[in-house]
Design a protein around this motif. Structure first.
Motif, PDB file in Angstrom:
ATOM      1  N   LEU A 238      29.985  33.632  35.072  1.00 51.59           N
ATOM      2  CA  LEU A 238      30.166  34.414  36.301  1.00 51.59           C
ATOM      3  C   LEU A 238      30.760  35.781  35.979  1.00 51.59           C
ATOM      4  N   LEU A 239      31.737  35.805  35.069  1.00 55.51           N
ATOM      5  CA  LEU A 239      32.321  37.083  34.648  1.00 55.51           C
ATOM      6  C   LEU A 239      31.314  37.917  33.862  1.00 55.51           C
ATOM      7  N   GLN A 240      30.510  37.241  33.058  1.00 57.86           N
ATOM      8  CA  GLN A 240      29.516  37.958  32.257  1.00 57.86           C
ATOM      9  C   GLN A 240      28.510  38.694  33.146  1.00 57.86           C
ATOM     10  N   ARG A 241      28.036  38.014  34.202  1.00 55.06           N
ATOM     11  CA  ARG A 241      27.087  38.654  35.116  1.00 55.06           C
ATOM     12  C   ARG A 241      27.728  39.850  35.821  1.00 55.06           C
ATOM     13  N   LEU A 242      28.991  39.690  36.196  1.00 54.05           N
ATOM     14  CA  LEU A 242      29.703  40.784  36.847  1.00 54.05           C
ATOM     15  C   LEU A 242      29.914  41.935  35.880  1.00 54.05           C
ATOM     16  N   PHE A 243      30.266  41.620  34.642  1.00 56.10           N
ATOM     17  CA  PHE A 243      30.513  42.641  33.620  1.00 56.10           C
ATOM     18  C   PHE A 243      29.270  43.494  33.376  1.00 56.10           C
ATOM     19  N   ARG A 244      28.104  42.874  33.397  1.00 59.97           N
ATOM     20  CA  ARG A 244      26.870  43.614  33.102  1.00 59.97           C
ATOM     21  C   ARG A 244      26.547  44.627  34.193  1.00 59.97           C
ATOM     22  N   ASN A 245      27.084  44.416  35.376  1.00 59.19           N
ATOM     23  CA  ASN A 245      26.890  45.377  36.463  1.00 59.19           C
ATOM     24  C   ASN A 245      28.008  46.404  36.541  1.00 59.19           C
ATOM     25  N   ARG A 246      29.262  45.932  36.308  1.00 53.99           N
ATOM     26  CA  ARG A 246      30.427  46.814  36.431  1.00 53.99           C
ATOM     27  C   ARG A 246      31.415  46.527  35.295  1.00 53.99           C
ATOM     28  N   PRO A 247      31.166  47.073  34.105  1.00 55.68           N
ATOM     29  CA  PRO A 247      31.969  46.699  32.928  1.00 55.68           C
ATOM     30  C   PRO A 247      33.404  47.216  32.929  1.00 55.68           C
ATOM     31  N   ASN A 248      33.734  48.175  33.780  1.00 53.49           N
ATOM     32  CA  ASN A 248      35.059  48.793  33.715  1.00 53.49           C
ATOM     33  C   ASN A 248      36.023  48.328  34.800  1.00 53.49           C
ATOM     34  N   LEU A 249      35.741  47.215  35.431  1.00 61.03           N
ATOM     35  CA  LEU A 249      36.628  46.737  36.495  1.00 61.03           C
ATOM     36  C   LEU A 249      37.993  46.344  35.942  1.00 61.03           C
ATOM     37  N   TYR A 250      39.021  46.614  36.731  1.00 63.67           N
ATOM     38  CA  TYR A 250      40.398  46.305  36.339  1.00 63.67           C
ATOM     39  C   TYR A 250      40.620  44.798  36.201  1.00 63.67           C
ATOM     40  N   ILE A 251      39.882  43.994  36.968  1.00 62.00           N
ATOM     41  CA  ILE A 251      40.104  42.544  36.936  1.00 62.00           C
ATOM     42  C   ILE A 251      39.726  41.904  35.604  1.00 62.00           C
ATOM     43  N   PHE A 252      38.944  42.577  34.770  1.00 62.90           N
ATOM     44  CA  PHE A 252      38.619  41.996  33.467  1.00 62.90           C
ATOM     45  C   PHE A 252      39.843  41.932  32.551  1.00 62.90           C
ATOM     46  N   PRO A 253      40.549  43.048  32.302  1.00 64.54           N
ATOM     47  CA  PRO A 253      41.760  42.915  31.477  1.00 64.54           C
ATOM     48  C   PRO A 253      42.820  42.044  32.133  1.00 64.54           C
ATOM     49  N   ILE A 254      42.870  42.015  33.462  1.00 66.80           N
ATOM     50  CA  ILE A 254      43.820  41.138  34.147  1.00 66.80           C
ATOM     51  C   ILE A 254      43.548  39.683  33.774  1.00 66.80           C
ATOM     52  N   PHE A 255      42.271  39.291  33.803  1.00 66.79           N
ATOM     53  CA  PHE A 255      41.895  37.917  33.472  1.00 66.79           C
ATOM     54  C   PHE A 255      42.196  37.596  32.016  1.00 66.79           C
ATOM     55  N   PHE A 256      41.777  38.444  31.106  1.00 64.73           N
ATOM     56  CA  PHE A 256      41.884  38.111  29.688  1.00 64.73           C
ATOM     57  C   PHE A 256      43.302  38.281  29.143  1.00 64.73           C
ATOM     58  N   ASP A 257      44.115  39.113  29.754  1.00 58.90           N
ATOM     59  CA  ASP A 257      45.527  39.171  29.348  1.00 58.90           C
ATOM     60  C   ASP A 257      46.207  37.829  29.610  1.00 58.90           C
ATOM     61  N   ALA A 258      45.730  37.111  30.603  1.00 63.18           N
ATOM     62  CA  ALA A 258      46.301  35.803  30.912  1.00 63.18           C
ATOM     63  C   ALA A 258      45.625  34.679  30.131  1.00 63.18           C
ATOM     64  N   LYS A 259      44.347  34.840  29.791  1.00 66.41           N
ATOM     65  CA  LYS A 259      43.546  33.702  29.336  1.00 66.41           C
ATOM     66  C   LYS A 259      43.071  33.727  27.892  1.00 66.41           C
ATOM     67  N   ALA A 260      43.203  34.812  27.179  1.00 70.13           N
ATOM     68  CA  ALA A 260      42.600  34.919  25.843  1.00 70.13           C
ATOM     69  C   ALA A 260      43.071  33.808  24.909  1.00 70.13           C
ATOM     70  N   ASP A 261      44.371  33.622  24.793  1.00 69.12           N
ATOM     71  CA  ASP A 261      44.896  32.594  23.880  1.00 69.12           C
ATOM     72  C   ASP A 261      44.476  31.200  24.327  1.00 69.12           C
ATOM     73  N   GLU A 262      44.491  30.962  25.616  1.00 70.39           N
ATOM     74  CA  GLU A 262      44.115  29.649  26.136  1.00 70.39           C
ATOM     75  C   GLU A 262      42.649  29.345  25.838  1.00 70.39           C
ATOM     76  N   LEU A 263      41.786  30.341  25.979  1.00 74.18           N
ATOM     77  CA  LEU A 263      40.373  30.134  25.699  1.00 74.18           C
ATOM     78  C   LEU A 263      40.146  29.756  24.234  1.00 74.18           C
ATOM     79  N   VAL A 264      40.901  30.362  23.345  1.00 72.52           N
ATOM     80  CA  VAL A 264      40.805  29.991  21.932  1.00 72.52           C
ATOM     81  C   VAL A 264      41.172  28.525  21.752  1.00 72.52           C
ATOM     82  N   ASN A 265      42.263  28.109  22.377  1.00 70.00           N
ATOM     83  CA  ASN A 265      42.707  26.715  22.252  1.00 70.00           C
ATOM     84  C   ASN A 265      41.686  25.745  22.834  1.00 70.00           C
ATOM     85  N   ILE A 266      41.119  26.096  23.977  1.00 66.22           N
ATOM     86  CA  ILE A 266      40.172  25.197  24.646  1.00 66.22           C
ATOM     87  C   ILE A 266      38.901  25.010  23.829  1.00 66.22           C
ATOM     88  N   PHE A 267      38.325  26.100  23.336  1.00 67.83           N
ATOM     89  CA  PHE A 267      37.000  26.003  22.730  1.00 67.83           C
ATOM     90  C   PHE A 267      37.017  25.805  21.215  1.00 67.83           C
TER      91      PHE A 267
END
Length: 307
Positions: A238-267
């Motif tokens: 869902l984020l990927q589809r949004l990114f391809r239309n609007r790559p510079n949205l502020y909500i992207f760094p907001i999401f990944f600042d919270a989730k980057a480490d967790e995503l590594v652990n999960i996958f």
């Protein structure tokens, strides 16, 4: 009469325990960069902000003590402009428990660099819902509603709309404010754009991702690990589809600042095909954390009860 008064006090305390406020917000203020100031002012400020966030009723819902939303606010004061005027930054962090596990996931980890407020010691902190008459209480209320909105969105599809709209109203009330952080033209990453991105219907994939990631993903992983992990992988699409239309949205760094480490652990505990698909998505929409995501190639089991 004395015994009756004592019983009344006990009764009132009991009521307050049964019907708790929504937030359990820890407030920390660092003023080490300000030399020669009265340190008592900062201790009083911290106590006043703690009471403002934790003792105010923010919703119409009834919370038990153990249901309160865990969050942290760290304020770094860099400059005392005048006797009652301060500048610095403010970091807001929100955690959410995962169903059936001891693990808590980070929903929000955001740094606001436009903390510029007036504070008079022992003066009552009053928030005006129709105007920004006090930038400190407007700023704190704004983030209280952002916290509530994010938490509610993670439990129900767009469940936090009411609170995001309240945050947006604070932004609208602040358009004539002399303080920065509230207006579109001041920055591409500030309070205005955060709430604009969240409520913009064209970017609804972000809020869909928040719900799917947490309620359909993490909350299932305790019992159905692979099914929950697959939902999280799909939420990233869902984020990927949004990114391809609007790559510079502020909500992207907001999401990944919270989730980057967790995503590594999960996958890192996933199977090769899923790892490759997720890595491709993450490297496309969050290349700044590419080195970190390389750790997904390692084999580590993600245990919700031991993180």
């Amino acid at each position: 009469m004395k015994n009756l008064s004592c019983l009344l006090v006990v009764f009132l305390i009991g009521i307050s325990d049964v019907s708790a406020q929504e937030l359990r917000c820890n407030i920390s203020i660092s003023s080490s960069k300000i030399q020669g100031a009265n340190r008592n002012v900062f201790r009083t400020m911290q106590a006043d902000l703690y009471e403002f966030m934790n003792n105010r009723k923010w919703t119409d819902h009834v919370y038990d003590i153990d249901e309160r939303i865990e969050c942290n606010i760290f304020i770094q004061l860099d400059e005392q402009v005048s006797s009652d005027e301060f500048k610095g930054s403010m970091t807001v962090q929100l955690r959410r428990p995962v169903y059936g596990a001891s693990y808590e996931t980070t929903l929000l980890n955001i740094k606001d660099k436009d903390f510029h407020v007036r504070y008079v010691e022992f003066q009552p902190m009053e928030f005006n819902e129709t105007s920004n008459s006090d930038n400190l209480t407007s700023l704190m209320a704004y983030y209280a509603y952002i916290i509530l909105g994010m938490d509610y969105d993670s439990f129900a599809p767009e469940g936090g709309t009411e609170y995001f709209q309240k945050a947006q109203q604070i932004v609208n009330n602040s358009q004539n404010s002399i303080y920065e952080g509230w207006k579109a033209y001041e920055s591409e990453r500030n309070r205005y754009w955060l709430i604009e991105n969240i409520l913009n219907r064209s970017y609804s994939g972000f809020r869909q991702c928040i719900y799917r990631y947490h309620r359909l993903g993490l909350d299932k992983m305790g019992d159905r690990l692979e099914e929950g992990r697959s939902e999280i992988a799909e939420s990233l699409r869902l984020l990927q589809r949004l990114f391809r239309n609007r790559p510079n949205l502020y909500i992207f760094p907001i999401f990944f600042d919270a989730k980057a480490d967790e995503l590594v652990n999960i996958f890192s505990g996933s199977y090769p095909d899923e790892k490759n698909r997720v890595l491709a998505i993450l490297n496309e929409i969050d290349p700044s954390n590419g080195t970190k995501y390389e750790k997904i190639k390692e084999d580590n089991t993600f245990n919700l009860n031991n993180e």
